[in-house]
Each structure stands twice: as C-alpha cells, then as structure tokens.
Write a protein that holds these residues in place. Structure first.
Motif, PDB file in Angstrom:
ATOM      1  N   ALA A   8       7.691 -10.583   4.592  1.00  9.72           N
ATOM      2  CA  ALA A   8       6.672  -9.593   4.951  1.00  9.72           C
ATOM      3  C   ALA A   8       5.533  -9.599   3.928  1.00  9.72           C
ATOM      4  CB  ALA A   8       7.295  -8.202   5.042  1.00  9.72           C
ATOM      5  N   ILE A   9       5.896  -9.697   2.652  1.00  7.62           N
ATOM      6  CA  ILE A   9       4.870  -9.737   1.599  1.00  7.62           C
ATOM      7  C   ILE A   9       4.024 -10.995   1.749  1.00  7.62           C
ATOM      8  CG2 ILE A   9       4.448  -9.857  -0.887  1.00  7.62           C
ATOM      9  CD1 ILE A   9       7.152  -8.321  -1.214  1.00  7.62           C
ATOM     10  N   ARG A  10       4.693 -12.120   1.993  1.00  9.71           N
ATOM     11  CA  ARG A  10       3.978 -13.392   2.130  1.00  9.71           C
ATOM     12  C   ARG A  10       2.967 -13.326   3.277  1.00  9.71           C
ATOM     13  NH1 ARG A  10       8.118 -16.490   2.426  1.00  9.71           N
ATOM     14  NH2 ARG A  10       8.064 -17.128   0.262  1.00  9.71           N
ATOM     15  N   GLU A  11       3.395 -12.798   4.413  1.00  3.70           N
ATOM     16  CA  GLU A  11       2.503 -12.710   5.577  1.00  3.70           C
ATOM     17  C   GLU A  11       1.324 -11.788   5.311  1.00  3.70           C
ATOM     18  OE1 GLU A  11       5.061 -11.622   8.814  1.00  3.70           O
ATOM     19  OE2 GLU A  11       6.084 -13.566   8.783  1.00  3.70           O
ATOM     20  N   GLU A  29      -2.762 -11.853  -7.294  1.00  5.09           N
ATOM     21  CA  GLU A  29      -3.502 -10.638  -6.942  1.00  5.09           C
ATOM     22  C   GLU A  29      -3.203 -10.223  -5.495  1.00  5.09           C
ATOM     23  OE1 GLU A  29      -8.126  -9.403  -6.055  1.00  5.09           O
ATOM     24  OE2 GLU A  29      -7.735 -11.074  -7.420  1.00  5.09           O
ATOM     25  N   PHE A  30      -3.243 -11.187  -4.588  1.00  4.02           N
ATOM     26  CA  PHE A  30      -2.994 -10.874  -3.183  1.00  4.02           C
ATOM     27  C   PHE A  30      -1.528 -10.532  -2.938  1.00  4.02           C
ATOM     28  CE2 PHE A  30      -6.995 -13.279  -2.835  1.00  4.02           C
ATOM     29  CZ  PHE A  30      -7.736 -12.310  -2.184  1.00  4.02           C
ATOM     30  N   TRP A  31      -0.633 -11.182  -3.674  1.00  2.17           N
ATOM     31  CA  TRP A  31       0.794 -10.878  -3.555  1.00  2.17           C
ATOM     32  C   TRP A  31       1.054  -9.424  -3.963  1.00  2.17           C
ATOM     33  CZ3 TRP A  31       4.785 -13.764  -1.618  1.00  2.17           C
ATOM     34  CH2 TRP A  31       6.071 -13.248  -1.802  1.00  2.17           C
ATOM     35  N   ARG A  32       0.503  -9.023  -5.114  1.00  2.00           N
ATOM     36  CA  ARG A  32       0.696  -7.641  -5.590  1.00  2.00           C
ATOM     37  C   ARG A  32       0.075  -6.628  -4.629  1.00  2.00           C
ATOM     38  NH1 ARG A  32      -0.652 -10.074 -10.499  1.00  2.00           N
ATOM     39  NH2 ARG A  32      -2.732  -9.175 -10.395  1.00  2.00           N
ATOM     40  N   ALA A  33      -1.105  -6.942  -4.107  1.00  2.92           N
ATOM     41  CA  ALA A  33      -1.765  -6.025  -3.173  1.00  2.92           C
ATOM     42  C   ALA A  33      -0.944  -5.877  -1.901  1.00  2.92           C
ATOM     43  CB  ALA A  33      -3.171  -6.527  -2.841  1.00  2.92           C
ATOM     44  N   GLU A  35       2.302  -6.380  -1.541  1.00  7.02           N
ATOM     45  CA  GLU A  35       3.524  -5.660  -1.877  1.00  7.02           C
ATOM     46  C   GLU A  35       3.264  -4.154  -1.947  1.00  7.02           C
ATOM     47  OE1 GLU A  35       7.164  -6.726  -4.852  1.00  7.02           O
ATOM     48  OE2 GLU A  35       5.118  -6.974  -5.611  1.00  7.02           O
ATOM     49  N   GLN A  36       2.170  -3.765  -2.592  1.00 10.27           N
ATOM     50  CA  GLN A  36       1.831  -2.351  -2.717  1.00 10.27           C
ATOM     51  C   GLN A  36       1.520  -1.726  -1.361  1.00 10.27           C
ATOM     52  OE1 GLN A  36       2.055  -0.634  -5.689  1.00 10.27           O
ATOM     53  NE2 GLN A  36       1.927   1.083  -4.289  1.00 10.27           N
ATOM     54  N   GLU A  37       0.758  -2.423  -0.537  1.00 10.63           N
ATOM     55  CA  GLU A  37       0.437  -1.912   0.799  1.00 10.63           C
ATOM     56  C   GLU A  37       1.703  -1.664   1.608  1.00 10.63           C
ATOM     57  OE1 GLU A  37      -2.304  -4.229   3.064  1.00 10.63           O
ATOM     58  OE2 GLU A  37      -3.922  -4.001   1.592  1.00 10.63           O
ATOM     59  N   LEU A  38       2.626  -2.622   1.577  1.00 14.19           N
ATOM     60  CA  LEU A  38       3.861  -2.476   2.340  1.00 14.19           C
ATOM     61  C   LEU A  38       4.710  -1.330   1.814  1.00 14.19           C
ATOM     62  CD1 LEU A  38       4.665  -6.239   2.809  1.00 14.19           C
ATOM     63  CD2 LEU A  38       4.063  -4.617   4.621  1.00 14.19           C
ATOM     64  N   ARG A  39       4.762  -1.166   0.508  1.00 14.99           N
ATOM     65  CA  ARG A  39       5.518  -0.034  -0.062  1.00 14.99           C
ATOM     66  C   ARG A  39       4.878   1.297   0.339  1.00 14.99           C
ATOM     67  NH1 ARG A  39       6.591  -2.772  -5.851  1.00 14.99           N
ATOM     68  NH2 ARG A  39       8.555  -3.753  -5.314  1.00 14.99           N
ATOM     69  N   ASN A  40       3.554   1.349   0.316  1.00 18.75           N
ATOM     70  CA  ASN A  40       2.862   2.574   0.711  1.00 18.75           C
ATOM     71  C   ASN A  40       3.098   2.895   2.183  1.00 18.75           C
ATOM     72  OD1 ASN A  40       1.877   2.940  -1.866  1.00 18.75           O
ATOM     73  ND2 ASN A  40      -0.130   2.065  -1.408  1.00 18.75           N
ATOM     74  N   GLU A  41       3.112   1.878   3.033  1.00 12.80           N
ATOM     75  CA  GLU A  41       3.392   2.101   4.450  1.00 12.80           C
ATOM     76  C   GLU A  41       4.792   2.657   4.634  1.00 12.80           C
ATOM     77  OE1 GLU A  41       2.805  -1.528   6.590  1.00 12.80           O
ATOM     78  OE2 GLU A  41       0.631  -1.464   6.329  1.00 12.80           O
ATOM     79  N   ASP A  42       5.744   2.119   3.875  1.00 17.21           N
ATOM     80  CA  ASP A  42       7.125   2.575   3.980  1.00 17.21           C
ATOM     81  C   ASP A  42       7.234   4.030   3.539  1.00 17.21           C
ATOM     82  OD1 ASP A  42       9.875   2.155   4.572  1.00 17.21           O
ATOM     83  OD2 ASP A  42      10.274   2.031   2.419  1.00 17.21           O
ATOM     84  N   LYS A  43       6.543   4.393   2.466  1.00 15.69           N
ATOM     85  CA  LYS A  43       6.567   5.779   1.989  1.00 15.69           C
ATOM     86  C   LYS A  43       5.978   6.721   3.023  1.00 15.69           C
ATOM     87  CE  LYS A  43       6.216   4.821  -2.929  1.00 15.69           C
ATOM     88  NZ  LYS A  43       5.336   4.888  -4.106  1.00 15.69           N
TER      89      LYS A  43
END
Length: 53
Positions: A8-11, A29-33, A35-43
């Motif tokens: 999911a992070i890779r995509e 940079e894009f990997w971290r962004a 990852e953060q977006e997906l975590r925020n969506e989950d929250k």
C-alpha cells in the motif's frame, strides 16, 4: 489500528511521485509521505462512528 502494508505504501508513494512530475532522488521523501498519509487515513476511519446502529 493496523500499520499500512508495504504494498500500500509503495503504491501511494508511486502515485505521489508521479503527481510531483517523477523527480529523481526523492524516493525516501515520497515513501515517508505515503506512509504518513495512509496512517492518517486509518486514524480518521477509526474515529468515525456509524450514523445508525
């Protein structure tokens, strides 16, 4: 709350990279962004409550 999968992070990172014009040398940079977006969506999805039970 579960962690986003590597796939999911890779995509998401690839999509962000494409949207930014496919710049070279900014993979982390894009990997971290992503990852953060997906975590925020989950929250935000766990914070929602159903309208009706």
């Amino acid at each position: 709350m579960s962690e986003p999968t590597e796939q999911a992070i890779r995509e998401r990172a690839h999509r962000l990279w494409e949207q930014a014009g496919e710049p070279e040398g900014r993979e982390e940079e894009f990997w971290r962004a992503a990852e953060q977006e997906l975590r925020n969506e989950d929250k935000s999805s766990t914070m929602r409550t159903p309208d009706t039970l």
